[in-house]
Design an enzyme around this catalytic site. Structure first.
Site, PDB file in Angstrom:
ATOM      1  N   LYS A  80       0.860  -1.300   0.010  1.00 15.38           N
ATOM      2  CA  LYS A  80      -0.222   0.055  -0.064  1.00 15.38           C
ATOM      3  C   LYS A  80       0.918   1.108  -0.090  1.00 15.38           C
ATOM      4  CE  LYS A  80      -0.424  -0.183   4.995  1.00 15.38           C
ATOM      5  NZ  LYS A  80      -1.140  -0.514   6.011  1.00 15.38           N
ATOM      6  N   THR A 141       3.485 -13.398  -7.375  1.00 21.82           N
ATOM      7  CA  THR A 141       2.229 -13.115  -6.921  1.00 21.82           C
ATOM      8  C   THR A 141       1.598 -14.455  -6.771  1.00 21.82           C
ATOM      9  OG1 THR A 141      -0.094 -12.401  -7.100  1.00 21.82           O
ATOM     10  CG2 THR A 141       1.307 -12.751  -9.074  1.00 21.82           C
ATOM     11  N   ASP A 143      -1.510 -14.854  -6.932  1.00 23.31           N
ATOM     12  CA  ASP A 143      -2.462 -14.697  -8.055  1.00 23.31           C
ATOM     13  C   ASP A 143      -2.392 -15.117  -9.457  1.00 23.31           C
ATOM     14  OD1 ASP A 143      -3.574 -13.249  -5.791  1.00 23.31           O
ATOM     15  OD2 ASP A 143      -3.230 -11.361  -6.634  1.00 23.31           O
ATOM     16  N   GLY A 186      -6.751 -14.338  -4.441  1.00 23.37           N
ATOM     17  CA  GLY A 186      -6.594 -14.370  -6.126  1.00 23.37           C
ATOM     18  C   GLY A 186      -6.909 -12.970  -6.484  1.00 23.37           C
ATOM     19  N   GLU A 238     -12.081 -15.219  -4.121  1.00 22.26           N
ATOM     20  CA  GLU A 238     -12.496 -14.113  -2.935  1.00 22.26           C
ATOM     21  C   GLU A 238     -12.980 -12.765  -4.109  1.00 22.26           C
ATOM     22  OE1 GLU A 238      -9.299 -12.424  -1.191  1.00 22.26           O
ATOM     23  OE2 GLU A 238      -8.046 -11.921  -2.899  1.00 22.26           O
ATOM     24  N   ARG A 279     -20.470 -25.227   5.680  1.00 17.88           N
ATOM     25  CA  ARG A 279     -19.376 -24.491   6.440  1.00 17.88           C
ATOM     26  C   ARG A 279     -18.455 -23.803   5.695  1.00 17.88           C
ATOM     27  NH1 ARG A 279     -22.767 -26.055   9.752  1.00 17.88           N
ATOM     28  NH2 ARG A 279     -22.480 -27.172  11.508  1.00 17.88           N
TER      29      ARG A 279
END
Ligand code: F6P
Length: 362
Positions: A80, A141, A143, A186, A238, A279
């Site tokens: 960030k 990454t 991802d 991801g 996600e 779950r």
């Protein structure tokens, strides 16, 4: 051959397994083969932005066995604080990119190896262009969404972690006749969920690149019940939106937006429509940590060596890449094209469909 004396290496963006292996390879190649000095910059570009500069000289003696095996990055990293729009303590925003370039020149670097995802590489490339700095990018990454490389460092380890979780969820799902929902990381890309879902025997895989319906998931679970199996596994990336297209995110205190919660959404929807027990497991940062898989160590090592070789040849503004079973390099300008999504028409999606996995509405 360029007469390079001193190079920098830094890690930027979210950590993953295999970063230390890259730093080790860069150091080994630069010191052993070329006799150069290597400076590890701390906490991404922050080490060049802060005064005094924050770095460590990397020698061969510090590159022992544990470095190769360790997760994370011993140099530290940040994901960030865009240097062009940097958040200051008083709440204002400043362009601090020049301080980074000044730090690079103060250290007397000939080039810097930037181990980062597509976002970090785009930003640091811009700083390099404005500040007369030379850069080589190394893709990393979990991802796996950096363009023009089949693999980014850290992806394979993360896939293995998700698969291991599915291996653990499958027997408990069977024992309790439950639908187990696993939410994988991801960001906006589904590579991690897709690859792990196939390898881990998922019945449903949802990725941001392909829309789905709750009815489609319900139909798949009913089909499985009809086949005589009363338990199932769902892997959801996600970055998947709700059925109606709303992103499921949380806003952190600094205003940073992160994905999370789509697994709980799916659970609630399935419970509303079916008489089943669900779950949810959110694996979270477990996917980022851990001992790097052998494949990640090999790729990280090849990337590190190749990055240094490019510098020795006076080739800059390039990113090392994995293509067709080997290491190569591509113009760094390609990272401005943005992240690489899963190709809905590609072979991995085709494999999922061929297995009868519900992957959404195509
Ligand atoms: O980009 C890597 C990644 O792990 C994403 O998959 C995830 O969405 C994000 O970083 C999480 O970021 P943070 O570490 O800031 O929570």
């Amino acid at each position: 051959m360029a007469k390079v004396k001193r190079i920098g290496v830094l890690t930027s963006g979210g950590d993953c397994a295999g970063l230390n292996a890259v730093i080790r390879a860069v150091t080994c190649r630069a010191v052993r083969t070329y006799g150069w000095e290597v400076y590890g910059i701390k906490d991404g570009t922050a080490g060049l932005m802060n005064r005094p500069l924050e770095y460590m000289k990397l020698g061969i003696n510090a590159m022992g066995g544990d470095i190769l095996r360790g997760g994370g990055t011993f140099l530290g990293t940040v994901n960030k604080g865009d240097p062009f729009n940097f958040p200051m303590p008083d709440g204002s925003r400043n362009d601090r990119s020049k301080e980074i370039a000044d730090g690079y020149h103060e250290l007397g670097l000939t080039a810097v190896v930037v181990v980062g995802g597509d976002g970090s590489q785009q930003i640091i490339r811009r700083i390099c262009q404005q500040g007369d700095m030379k850069m080589i990018g190394v893709p990393k990454t979990i991802d796996n969404d950096v363009r023009y490389t089949e693999y980014a460092v850290g992806f394979t380890t993360a896939v293995n972690t998700v698969v291991e979780a599915l291996d653990r969820l499958a027997p408990t799902a069977a024992s309790h006749h439950r639908v187990m929902i696993l939410e994988a990381m991801g960001r906006g890309a589904g590579h991690l969920a897709l690859n792990a879902g196939i390898a881990g025997g998922a019945d449903v895989i949802l990725i941001p690149e392909i829309g789905y319906t709750i009815d489609g998931i319900v139909a798949k679970i009913r089909e499985i019940h009809g086949e005589g199996r009363n338990h199932s596994l769902i892997v959801v990336a996600e970055g998947c939106a709700t059925e109606t297209g709303q992103e499921v995110t949380t806003v952190q205190s600094g205003g940073e937006v992160r994905f999370g919660g789509v697994g709980a959404y799916l659970s609630a929807e399935l419970n509303r429509r079916m008489n089943i027990e669900t779950r949810v497991t959110v694996l979270g940062h477990v996917q980022r940590g851990g001992v790097p898989a052998a494949r990640d160590r090999v790729i990280a090592s090849a990337f590190g060596v190749h990055a240094v070789d490019l510098i020795s040849q006076g080739k800059f503004d390039r990113m090392v890449a994995w293509h067709d079973r080997g290491v190569t390099d591509v113009p760094l300008s390609s990272v401005v094209e943005g992240a690489r999504p899963v190709d809905p028409q590609g072979p991995i999606v085709h494999t999922a469909q061929g297995l009868g996995i519900y992957i959404g509405e195509m």
